[in-house]
Scaffold this active site. Structure first.
Site, short mmCIF file in Angstrom:
data_model
loop_
_atom_site.label_atom_id
_atom_site.label_comp_id
_atom_site.label_asym_id
_atom_site.label_seq_id
_atom_site.Cartn_x
_atom_site.Cartn_y
_atom_site.Cartn_z
N HIS A 1 90.03 -11.91 -68.34
CA HIS A 1 91.05 -11.79 -67.31
C HIS A 1 91.96 -10.58 -67.55
O HIS A 1 92.32 -9.86 -66.62
CB HIS A 1 91.88 -13.08 -67.27
N ILE B 1 99.24 -9.31 -71.63
CA ILE B 1 98.92 -9.51 -73.04
C ILE B 1 97.52 -10.12 -73.13
O ILE B 1 97.23 -11.12 -72.46
CB ILE B 1 99.97 -10.42 -73.71
N ALA C 1 101.74 -9.34 -62.75
CA ALA C 1 101.43 -7.91 -62.71
C ALA C 1 100.48 -7.56 -61.57
O ALA C 1 100.60 -6.49 -60.97
CB ALA C 1 100.85 -7.46 -64.05
N THR D 1 90.10 -14.57 -72.74
CA THR D 1 89.10 -14.33 -71.69
C THR D 1 89.16 -12.88 -71.21
O THR D 1 90.02 -12.11 -71.61
CB THR D 1 89.35 -15.26 -70.48
#
Length: 154
Positions: A88, A82, A56, A86
């Site tokens: 991220h 998704i 993405a 973490t």
């Protein structure tokens, strides 16, 4: 009062689709929905170009390159982010959404946001063709509507 609305008709439009390979079991369903929506509204398959990117985060760059080429009347961006364990997820979601929005504003070409951002895999599956519809299909209809709206305004 004059009301300007995008119509669900097309006339020789060309659409670029940027789709992330990461979470491909979701993004391939989004792509299928987008292509289905375009074809069902009389956009010939030969007028649909698909570019696969690793994830993405890479979507905005290729969307920008497509927009700068001036070959496309609209660009559809598809991905699936998704949430994991973490932070991220937050970074990717923020940057992808900002990047996609900037492409649309800078190029003045409709760029549809079809990146599903979910808390879990079940929510992503729902948005790729089950309970919550297919966001790729929704983006295809939105692209056609926006193309016609932009053409009317000039």
């Amino acid at each position: 009062m004059n009301v300007i609305e995008g119509k669900m008709t097309q006339d020789g439009i060309k659409v670029g689709i940027v789709v992330a390979r990461f979470n491909e079991f979701i993004t391939s369903k989004l792509l299928g929905g987008a292509k289905d929506g375009l074809v069902r509204h009389d956009v010939p398959e030969e007028n649909i170009d698909v570019a696969w990117v690793p994830g993405a985060f890479e979507i905005p760059l290729i969307a920008k390159k497509m927009a700068k080429s001036r070959k496309y009347d609209a660009i559809i961006c598809l991905g699936a982010v998704i949430r994991g364990a973490t932070s991220h997820y937050d970074y990717v979601c923020n940057e992808v959404s900002k990047g996609i929005a900037s492409v649309s504003l800078e190029s003045e070409i409709p760029v549809m946001f079809g990146v599903v951002t979910t808390e879990n895999i079940e929510q992503a599956i729902e948005r790729a063709g089950t309970k919550a519809g297919n966001k790729g299909y929704d983006c295809a209809l939105g692209a056609i509507e926006m193309i016609n709206l932009v053409r009317q305004i000039g």
